[in-house]
Enzyme design. Structure first.
Site, PDB file in Angstrom:
ATOM      1  N   CYS A  97       4.943   0.468  -7.156  1.00 46.63           N
ATOM      2  CA  CYS A  97       4.020   0.822  -6.073  1.00 46.63           C
ATOM      3  C   CYS A  97       3.360  -0.154  -5.608  1.00 46.63           C
ATOM      4  O   CYS A  97       3.038  -0.074  -4.326  1.00 46.63           O
ATOM      5  CB  CYS A  97       3.023   2.088  -6.760  1.00 46.63           C
ATOM      6  N   HIS A 106      -4.299   1.860  -5.484  1.00 46.76           N
ATOM      7  CA  HIS A 106      -3.651   1.068  -6.487  1.00 46.76           C
ATOM      8  C   HIS A 106      -3.285  -0.429  -6.098  1.00 46.76           C
ATOM      9  O   HIS A 106      -2.340  -1.051  -6.692  1.00 46.76           O
ATOM     10  CB  HIS A 106      -2.379   1.867  -7.014  1.00 46.76           C
TER      11      HIS A 106
END
Length: 525
Positions: free
Chosen positions: A113, A170
């Site tokens: 990710c 993130h």
């Protein structure tokens, strides 16, 4: 020296310069030394330019941009990509989006990710920015990777857009690395993934952490924040609700969707165009079913209920665009940040391909991609043309009227502007190749229907593509697959069945050579 390395040394397939005739197999040409080569499509570029000019004359403003990014959704989860009811979770809203837009069957992400999320915002591969893997609890970053990067939200904000990120980030939560520090005007969401938050309160899965006060205190000292955060450009940052239970976590996407819906209503009535990146927390494990969605999927499992919930929120957001009267002036792009995280099975998605998240097999990097724009993208289209999620960077620049002259000349850019691919009724991809890295290792290259691997990730147990996997050199010869014959990458065609292996290897070599003049950053990951 291995055979494939001998071939790499012997051959260079660097693309010809702009204006020269491209080779018959490699159609891409260079527009500038520091930009990825692209396939010239002047006719469809003209069509796209005319459509955008007509729209601007009609609306008197630049188009809005909305990205819908799901976390860890597999290629085969949506019904329009072979899943849906078949895979235990119907997705009527996502399916409708595909039916009324462009379905991309060769759309690619990075293999985890953080690399994907940074790449789409910088137009640069993670090896160049240093964001080669997720930043985890206890990591000591030695340099802020964003300090010398020019992000898409910054460029769009400078061009008059309101830029918002809702949901998962993130890509760093230290000051200077937060969304509202790197270009977004506003951030409303969570810095880490679901599991990094919920493991603090999930006594069934993490009793050794939750029931051990000493270890829990040690984790809190280095772990990511567990608060819903509201940040604004300039540094103002508010910590709102704390996640204190798995039920709190289950409701996060509902809260985030409600915020995006209200923002669309407000922004649609204003003078500025908007760029919204809505990043779902689901379906990254650990998934906890929202009380209103528990058992609503056909399968009844938490992951499948999460897919069903995400689909419902997609419908809510699209309906809001329609109700606000901006559906015909908004590009919507739906996708996932990587393949399914099979290490969390059965709390994991479905892919028909080999591998999963954490690998550079198709299962790790080939993800659903849907481009929708009422009146601008012809409905019912499907294309297998190559599309890398980094290409969204180029599309964003074009829609906002931002010149690539705004980008630093000393950087290499890996995106390809695919605006005309999306907008022309018979648009073709302008990308000739996609390159795959695992950390700092160059692993593979797809060119047309071919994919060559010089290194591979090998799972040592079923579904264990991260926690029990190893990286291997391929040996005497590269592993060369024809994805039209063998999309599961199970049997190589090699040089015995196909003449193009050396050419694709040359493409990979030429890509690797760009790192010599434009060296990668090391931020301590």
């Amino acid at each position: 020296m291995t055979k494939h390395l001998i071939l790499l040394v012997a051959l260079s397939s660097a693309a010809p310069s702009w204006g020269q005739e491209a080779t018959k197999f490699d159609r891409s040409v260079m527009s500038a030394e520091n930009f990825e080569a692209r396939i010239p499509r002047p006719a469809q570029d003209k069509v796209a330019e005319e459509k955008l000019a007509a729209l601007k004359e009609k609306t008197s403003k630049r188009p809005n941009i909305l990205w819908l990014v799901v976390d860890d959704m597999g290629f085969g989860d949506p019904g329009c990509f072979g899943g849906g009811t078949l895979a235990g979770a119907s997705t009527p809203n996502i399916d409708r989006l595909a039916a009324e837009g462009l379905r991309l069957t060769s759309c690619y992400s990075q293999q985890t990710c953080t690399p994907t999320r940074s790449a789409i915002l910088t137009g640069r591969l993670p090896i160049r920015t240093g964001l080669t893997r997720p930043i985890l609890a206890g990591d000591k970053i030695t340099a802020n990777p964003w300090a010398d990067e020019v992000s898409l939200p910054k460029l769009l904000s400078d061009a008059g857009y309101f830029t918002l990120l809702t949901g998962k980030w993130h890509v760093g939560e230290a000051e200077g690395m937060r969304p509202h520090d790197v270009g977004f005007d506003e951030f409303y969401g969570y810095y880490p993934a679901q599991k990094e938050i919920s493991q603090r309160v999930d006594v069934r899965r993490f009793p050794g952490l939750v029931l051990n006060p000493e270890r829990l205190a040690a984790f809190e000292a280095v772990g990511p924040t567990d608060y819903l955060t509201h940040g604004f450009k300039g540094g103002e940052t508010k910590e709102l609700q704390q996640i204190q239970s798995t039920e709190d976590m289950s409701k996060a996407d509902q809260v985030l969707t409600e915020f995006t819906v209200e923002q669309i209503k407000k922004l649609a009535a204003g003078d500025k165009p908007f760029f919204i990146e809505h990043c779902f927390m689901k379906v990254h494990c650990d998934n906890f079913a929202h009380p209103e969605y528990a058992g609503k999927s056909e399968a009844k499992y938490p992951y499948k209920d999460a897919v069903h919930e995400v689909d419902s929120h997609v419908g809510d957001i699209l309906q809001t665009l329609a109700d606000a009267g901006v559906l015909d002036n908004t590009l919507v792009f739906f996708t996932s940040d990587n393949g399914p995280q099979m290490d969390g099975w059965p709390d994991a998605g479905y892919t028909p391909f080999r591998g999963a998240k954490g690998t550079t097999w198709e299962g790790g990097v080939r993800i659903p991609g849907i481009a929708y724009w009422k009146g601008m993208i012809a409905p019912g289209r499907t294309s297998d043309g190559l599309f890398d999620l980094m290409d969204l960077f180029g599309v964003g620049l074009t829609l906002a009227g931002v010149s690539t002259d705004k980008l630093p000349a000393e950087r290499y850019y890996d995106f390809v502007d695919q605006t005309s691919f999306l907008l022309a009724a018979d648009g073709q991809s302008k990308r000739e190749a996609v390159y795959f890295w695992w950390g700092k290792e160059l692993m593979a290259c797809r060119m047309k229907e071919y994919k060559v691997h010089v290194k591979v990730v090998m799972s040592q147990a079923p579904h264990m593509h991260i926690d029990l996997a190893t990286v291997h050199d391929v040996g005497l010869a590269p592993w060369f697959f024809n994805l039209y014959l063998d999309p599961k990458e199970e049997m190589t065609v090699g040089h015995r069945l196909d003449p193009w292996m050396v050419t694709v290897l040359g493409k990979l070599k030429a890509h690797g050579a760009t790192l010599k003049k434009y060296p990668p950053k090391d931020i301590g990951l």
